[in-house]
Motif scaffolding. Structure first.
Motif, mmCIF file in Angstrom:
data_model
loop_
_atom_site.group_PDB
_atom_site.id
_atom_site.type_symbol
_atom_site.label_atom_id
_atom_site.label_comp_id
_atom_site.label_asym_id
_atom_site.label_seq_id
_atom_site.Cartn_x
_atom_site.Cartn_y
_atom_site.Cartn_z
ATOM 1 N N LYS A 117 45.834 28.027 49.492
ATOM 2 C CA LYS A 117 46.366 29.178 50.218
ATOM 3 C C LYS A 117 47.687 29.673 49.655
ATOM 4 O O LYS A 117 47.935 30.862 49.628
ATOM 5 C CB LYS A 117 46.570 28.820 51.694
ATOM 6 C CG LYS A 117 45.301 28.940 52.495
ATOM 7 C CD LYS A 117 45.545 28.626 53.946
ATOM 8 C CE LYS A 117 44.221 28.428 54.650
ATOM 9 N NZ LYS A 117 44.375 28.010 56.019
ATOM 10 N N ARG A 165 49.161 28.890 46.571
ATOM 11 C CA ARG A 165 49.437 28.792 45.139
ATOM 12 C C ARG A 165 49.993 30.074 44.525
ATOM 13 O O ARG A 165 50.966 30.027 43.775
ATOM 14 C CB ARG A 165 48.172 28.359 44.401
ATOM 15 C CG ARG A 165 46.982 29.234 44.701
ATOM 16 C CD ARG A 165 45.711 28.693 44.112
ATOM 17 N NE ARG A 165 44.568 29.321 44.763
ATOM 18 C CZ ARG A 165 43.319 29.150 44.386
ATOM 19 N NH1 ARG A 165 43.035 28.369 43.374
ATOM 20 N NH2 ARG A 165 42.346 29.757 45.017
ATOM 21 N N THR A 211 51.344 32.763 46.040
ATOM 22 C CA THR A 211 52.605 33.184 46.644
ATOM 23 C C THR A 211 53.769 32.399 46.045
ATOM 24 O O THR A 211 54.833 32.950 45.764
ATOM 25 C CB THR A 211 52.548 32.952 48.167
ATOM 26 O OG1 THR A 211 51.285 33.400 48.628
ATOM 27 C CG2 THR A 211 53.635 33.690 48.867
ATOM 28 N N GLN A 244 54.398 33.931 42.684
ATOM 29 C CA GLN A 244 55.003 35.259 42.787
ATOM 30 C C GLN A 244 56.464 35.170 43.182
ATOM 31 O O GLN A 244 57.295 35.930 42.702
ATOM 32 C CB GLN A 244 54.271 36.087 43.856
ATOM 33 C CG GLN A 244 52.913 36.585 43.427
ATOM 34 C CD GLN A 244 52.112 37.103 44.612
ATOM 35 O OE1 GLN A 244 52.190 36.560 45.720
ATOM 36 N NE2 GLN A 244 51.352 38.148 44.387
ATOM 37 N N SER A 245 56.773 34.232 44.074
ATOM 38 C CA SER A 245 58.130 34.159 44.588
ATOM 39 C C SER A 245 59.083 33.513 43.602
ATOM 40 O O SER A 245 60.276 33.479 43.841
ATOM 41 C CB SER A 245 58.140 33.380 45.899
ATOM 42 O OG SER A 245 57.886 32.023 45.635
ATOM 43 N N ARG A 249 43.234 38.670 40.747
ATOM 44 C CA ARG A 249 44.476 37.903 40.615
ATOM 45 C C ARG A 249 45.350 38.517 39.526
ATOM 46 O O ARG A 249 46.576 38.508 39.608
ATOM 47 C CB ARG A 249 44.139 36.447 40.303
ATOM 48 C CG ARG A 249 43.516 35.792 41.528
ATOM 49 C CD ARG A 249 42.867 34.472 41.254
ATOM 50 N NE ARG A 249 42.232 34.008 42.503
ATOM 51 C CZ ARG A 249 41.553 32.894 42.612
ATOM 52 N NH1 ARG A 249 41.407 32.099 41.575
ATOM 53 N NH2 ARG A 249 41.027 32.560 43.763
ATOM 54 N N ASP A 286 45.683 42.841 41.221
ATOM 55 C CA ASP A 286 46.196 43.010 42.586
ATOM 56 C C ASP A 286 47.405 42.131 42.864
ATOM 57 O O ASP A 286 48.285 42.504 43.627
ATOM 58 C CB ASP A 286 45.108 42.660 43.613
ATOM 59 C CG ASP A 286 43.915 43.573 43.518
ATOM 60 O OD1 ASP A 286 44.038 44.607 42.836
ATOM 61 O OD2 ASP A 286 42.870 43.256 44.107
ATOM 62 N N LEU A 287 47.420 40.940 42.290
ATOM 63 C CA LEU A 287 48.494 40.003 42.645
ATOM 64 C C LEU A 287 49.653 40.052 41.668
ATOM 65 O O LEU A 287 50.635 39.333 41.834
ATOM 66 C CB LEU A 287 47.946 38.573 42.723
ATOM 67 C CG LEU A 287 46.837 38.332 43.735
ATOM 68 C CD1 LEU A 287 46.530 36.848 43.839
ATOM 69 C CD2 LEU A 287 47.227 38.868 45.099
ATOM 70 N N THR A 293 36.670 25.248 52.345
ATOM 71 C CA THR A 293 37.301 26.548 52.404
ATOM 72 C C THR A 293 38.470 26.565 51.422
ATOM 73 O O THR A 293 38.877 25.529 50.924
ATOM 74 C CB THR A 293 37.774 26.836 53.842
ATOM 75 O OG1 THR A 293 38.407 28.096 53.853
ATOM 76 C CG2 THR A 293 38.740 25.800 54.337
ATOM 77 N N GLY A 294 38.981 27.740 51.116
ATOM 78 C CA GLY A 294 40.164 27.821 50.257
ATOM 79 C C GLY A 294 39.859 28.193 48.837
ATOM 80 O O GLY A 294 40.750 28.366 48.026
ATOM 81 N N ALA A 295 38.584 28.316 48.478
ATOM 82 C CA ALA A 295 38.246 28.788 47.143
ATOM 83 C C ALA A 295 37.414 30.059 47.316
ATOM 84 O O ALA A 295 37.440 30.667 48.371
ATOM 85 C CB ALA A 295 37.481 27.719 46.391
ATOM 86 N N THR A 296 36.641 30.437 46.310
ATOM 87 C CA THR A 296 35.789 31.605 46.488
ATOM 88 C C THR A 296 34.333 31.175 46.541
ATOM 89 O O THR A 296 33.442 31.931 46.196
ATOM 90 C CB THR A 296 36.006 32.621 45.363
ATOM 91 O OG1 THR A 296 35.975 31.912 44.137
ATOM 92 C CG2 THR A 296 37.330 33.328 45.493
ATOM 93 N N GLU A 349 32.287 30.610 49.115
ATOM 94 C CA GLU A 349 31.420 31.354 50.028
ATOM 95 C C GLU A 349 31.130 32.755 49.490
ATOM 96 O O GLU A 349 30.048 33.298 49.696
ATOM 97 C CB GLU A 349 32.012 31.400 51.443
ATOM 98 C CG GLU A 349 33.332 32.134 51.595
ATOM 99 C CD GLU A 349 34.538 31.232 51.350
ATOM 100 O OE1 GLU A 349 34.460 30.355 50.482
ATOM 101 O OE2 GLU A 349 35.561 31.418 52.032
ATOM 102 N N LEU A 350 32.111 33.323 48.780
ATOM 103 C CA LEU A 350 31.898 34.655 48.193
ATOM 104 C C LEU A 350 30.831 34.587 47.103
ATOM 105 O O LEU A 350 29.938 35.434 47.044
ATOM 106 C CB LEU A 350 33.215 35.174 47.616
ATOM 107 C CG LEU A 350 33.161 36.551 46.966
ATOM 108 C CD1 LEU A 350 32.877 37.612 47.996
ATOM 109 C CD2 LEU A 350 34.449 36.861 46.243
ATOM 110 N N GLU A 386 37.585 22.370 56.269
ATOM 111 C CA GLU A 386 38.933 22.249 55.718
ATOM 112 C C GLU A 386 39.036 21.032 54.817
ATOM 113 O O GLU A 386 39.732 21.043 53.828
ATOM 114 C CB GLU A 386 39.964 22.090 56.848
ATOM 115 C CG GLU A 386 40.146 23.303 57.704
ATOM 116 C CD GLU A 386 41.320 24.143 57.262
ATOM 117 O OE1 GLU A 386 42.435 23.603 57.228
ATOM 118 O OE2 GLU A 386 41.116 25.323 56.946
#
Lengths: 348, 382
Positions: free
Chosen positions: A96, A98, A100, A103-104, A120, A123-124, A162-165, A167-168, A187
């Motif tokens: 979740k 990584r 941010t 970027q910060s 990534r 957009d990011l 969860t936390g990866a792609t 499910e997409l 989780e």
């Protein structure tokens, strides 16, 4: 000169300076090695973002030391930039946070089994520097289901984390085949494995690397099989922030250097002997010709130090995924001349 | 002077009016400045890192599917619809949890007070067991320890060939709506909300306004008549197809939330009942009321009034704890929105702001509703 005039002159000088700076920014030229490396040198350590804990890629051993494939990449970068593979501050990141964290500016580089994707990159505001591990998403199902291919999974339910792609990818795959596959997201792997084991799901889905590990944790591993299809491309690799292309260049060429070293048989052990080689590629990589390190804003020994610290790409792979590690065949992670996909750009 | 000191005596820090006004003004100013500074700081930091708040991603196609939903959701729908669908799932489990926790809590609390040794001990044991173990553990226990022991899909327990129970859930026949069904559903729920309002504002004095209450049952009857047929679940391929399903994730989360909150509600019930003066009970007894009637007519009405503020806390906690469903694959708002959507879109700050906003709205609404109830039933000193 009156005070007012002095102030006026000062303002004008400042303005002129400001214009100068902004034009140079417009031309997008940053002197090597760039602000990130300068910050790293000033700090004396590389802030490297890795996975908070996954066997193979990055995890802490009983003594708290970081180990793994991605961790070795951090060490190689620190050896190249700072001259010491130990000067790394590892920042364990969850899926979740990584990007941010990167970027910060909390970390300089993210080497965290993260897939390089368009979103990534664009957009990011990140740079997709290099692929260090080619993976893909697959399925593990019970043999008793009698399923032999992912195309037969219409109506099935898959457990996953969860936390990866994941499910997409499954939804994309099902849409492309005109079928439905349900995904249950957990989780933690314990609950996901328990749900798959009990029959709540028909199978378990993850990256091919992790599937082998998952199968080994099942009560009766032989009851389970990994379906041959890989439903997604997962080029895992290295991310940096946009804005300092000099630093991205360095990261890119350190990765290329490790792979080139394997190509030319340079290992952790023989790197010093190889300095006597006549092969121009070896000589350029090891800093004897061509000033490649200096042109990046480092010194010519940079690549040799990185190789000496962690070995070439093949050695890094074997240390984590080889027979002594997770026992994952190299497959597409071989070099191009061994039937794999890793094809480092030439040092010339 | 005496009057003033009496008036100020109840406040925490008695002082004269203009003085107080000045201090409050200063406090407000400082508070405002601090908040403004925080906001400014966050905005400039975000701008410096070229990360601006942008909620435009809500319009993008989500691409993933959900295993369970009460609204309809397809992978080609937007992130915004994913938010709405996950929100509905959160509301569903919260509403179910609040209802069962209240019923169960009242029951356990009353049993705890029972003179029957067996009843009060059993109830006490349940309360202590549930109250003193972590809630997440209980939810995982219901899921892994209880519901995963159900038989596999191909060995389901049948209930007369129309309903089936297995590890994938309870499969029930589902009504197939006719052309008017969806309009009638909306009309039914609207009538439930509108009838009390109509009674209060349109015909406050009329005795016959009670007839308005005939509307909802009539609409319900029309709804039942509008049904076209039934879709029966049948085993096909990996799983049952058709009908509707109550998934084990929902049941486990529902059970975990209800029982945990019920244990606390039971203690609130006991405390409130014990607060009611002994004289009240004795007076009721002396009038010849049986213990059960005493409880129902004298004690509980007074105790319920005391319970409301504490129950509000429990309800709000239950709503917030519904996010624990993320651990057992229940697709609620934290799992779907702060998990999948956050990860896919990378919009961490925006997503967290939205999720916090949503919980804030649910909880403020619940809290406001209960505050109003409290005001209505509170003792009015005249």
């Amino acid at each position: 000169m009156t005070k007012a005039r002095r102030t006026l002159l000062k303002t004008m000088a400042l303005l002129a300076g400001g214009v100068l700076i902004s034009t140079s920014a417009m031309a997008q030229s940053i002197p090597a090695p760039g602000p990130t490396v300068e910050a790293i040198k000033k700090r004396g350590e590389l802030n490297c973002g890795v996975d908070a804990g996954i066997p193979g890629f990055a995890f802490q051993d009983a003594s708290g030391a970081w180990k793994g494939f991605d961790v070795d990449y951090c060490k190689a970068l620190a050896a190249a930039v700072l001259g010491d593979p130990a000067k790394v501050k590892y920042v364990g990141t969850t899926a979740k946070v990584r990007f941010t964290v990167l970027q910060s500016g909390e970390i300089d580089v993210l080497v965290r089994d993260s897939t390089l994707t368009f979103a990534r990159d664009i957009d990011l505001g990140l740079t997709e520097v290099a692929v260090n591990f080619y993976a893909g998403q697959g399925f593990m199902v019970r043999k008793s289901l009698g399923v032999n291919s992912a195309a037969e999974l219409n109506g099935a339910t898959m457990c996953m984390l969860t936390g990866a792609t994941l499910e997409l990818n499954i939804a994309d795959f099902a849409r492309s085949k005109g079928t439905t596959i349900n995904s249950l997201l957990f989780e933690k792997s314990e609950e996901a494995f328990a749900a798959a084991e009990s029959g709540r799901c028909d199978g378990y889905s993850d990256d091919t690397g992790s599937l082998a590990a998952a199968r080994s944790t099942m009560k009766v591993p032989d009851d389970w099989m990994i379906l041959p299809e890989v439903i997604s491309k997962e080029p895992l690799g290295i991310h940096t922030r946009d804005g300092d292309y000099r630093w991205s260049d360095i990261v890119f060429w350190v990765d290329a250097g490790l792979k080139t070293a394997e190509e030319f048989g340079i290992t952790k052990e023989n790197v010093d002997e190889k300095k006597g080689s006549n092969d121009p590629f070896v000589r350029r990589l090891l800093g004897l010709e061509g000033d490649f390190g200096k042109k990046l804003g480092l010194d010519n020994e940079a690549f040799a130090r990185a190789i000496k610290a962690v070995g070439n790409y093949g050695q890094i792979y074997d240390a984590s995924f080889g027979p002594k590690g997770l026992g994952l065949p190299r497959g597409i992670n071989n070099l191009w001349n061994q039937g794999g996909l890793h094809y480092p750009l030439p040092f010339r | 002077m005496a009057g003033k000191s009496l008036k100020g005596g109840s406040s925490l820090w008695p002082m004269k009016a203009p003085h107080a006004l000045l201090l409050q003004g200063v406090a407000l100013l400082i508070g405002g400045l601090v908040i403004g500074w925080f906001a400014q700081n966050a905005a400039s930091n975000l701008a410096r890192r070229s990360m601006e708040l942008d909620f435009g991603f809500l319009g993008s196609v989500a691409g993933f599917s959900m295993p369970f939903q009460i609204l309809s959701f397809a992978p080609t729908d937007t992130y915004f619809l994913a938010l709405v669908t996950a929100f509905a799932n959160t509301l569903l489990v919260s509403a179910l949890g609040v209802i069962t926790a209240t019923v169960l809590g009242l029951g356990l609390g009353v049993l705890r007070l029972s003179r029957n040794w067996l009843l009060s001990t059993v109830s006490g044991a349940i309360i202590e067991l549930v109250r003193n173990t972590p809630q997440l553990l209980q939810i995982v226990f219901w899921y892994v320890g209880v519901l995963q022991l159900l038989p596999l899909a191909r060995q389901s327990l049948p209930f007369g060939d129309v309903a089936f129970l297995n590890i994938r859930g309870l499969f029930l026949p589902a009504p197939v709506g006719g052309p008017w069904s969806s309009a009638l559903i909306i009309a039914f729920f609207a009538s439930l909300a509108l009838v009390p309002l109509a009674r209060r504002y349109l015909a406050p004095e009329s005795r016959r306004s009670g007839l308005f209450w005939l509307a909802p049952p009539l609409l319900l009857l029309a709804l039942v008549l509008s049904i076209d047929g039934w879709s029966l679940p049948a085993l096909k391929g990996f799983n049952f197809v058709g009908g509707m399903v109550l998934p084990p994730e929902l049941v486990a989360l529902w059970a975990g939330l209800s029982l945990y909150t019920a244990a606390f509600i039971a203690e609130i019930v006991r405390a409130s009942v014990e607060t009611i003066g002994k004289g009240q009970v004795e007076a009721a007894h002396s009038l010849g009321l049986k213990p059960w009637l005493t409880l129902r007519l004298v004690v509980l009405p007074q105790a319920l009034r005391l319970m409301i503020p504490q129950m509000t806390n429990q309800y709000l906690n239950l709503i917030k704890s519904s996010s624990l469903g993320a651990a057992i694959a229940y697709p609620e708002i934290v799992q779907i929105f702060a998990g999948t959507v956050l990860n896919q879109s990378g919009r961490a700050i925006e997503v967290m702001v939205i999720v916090m906003g949503v919980f804030l709205i649910i909880n403020l609404a619940a809290s406001a509703a209960l505050a109003q109830l409290n005001e209505r039933v509170a003792l009015k000193e005249r």
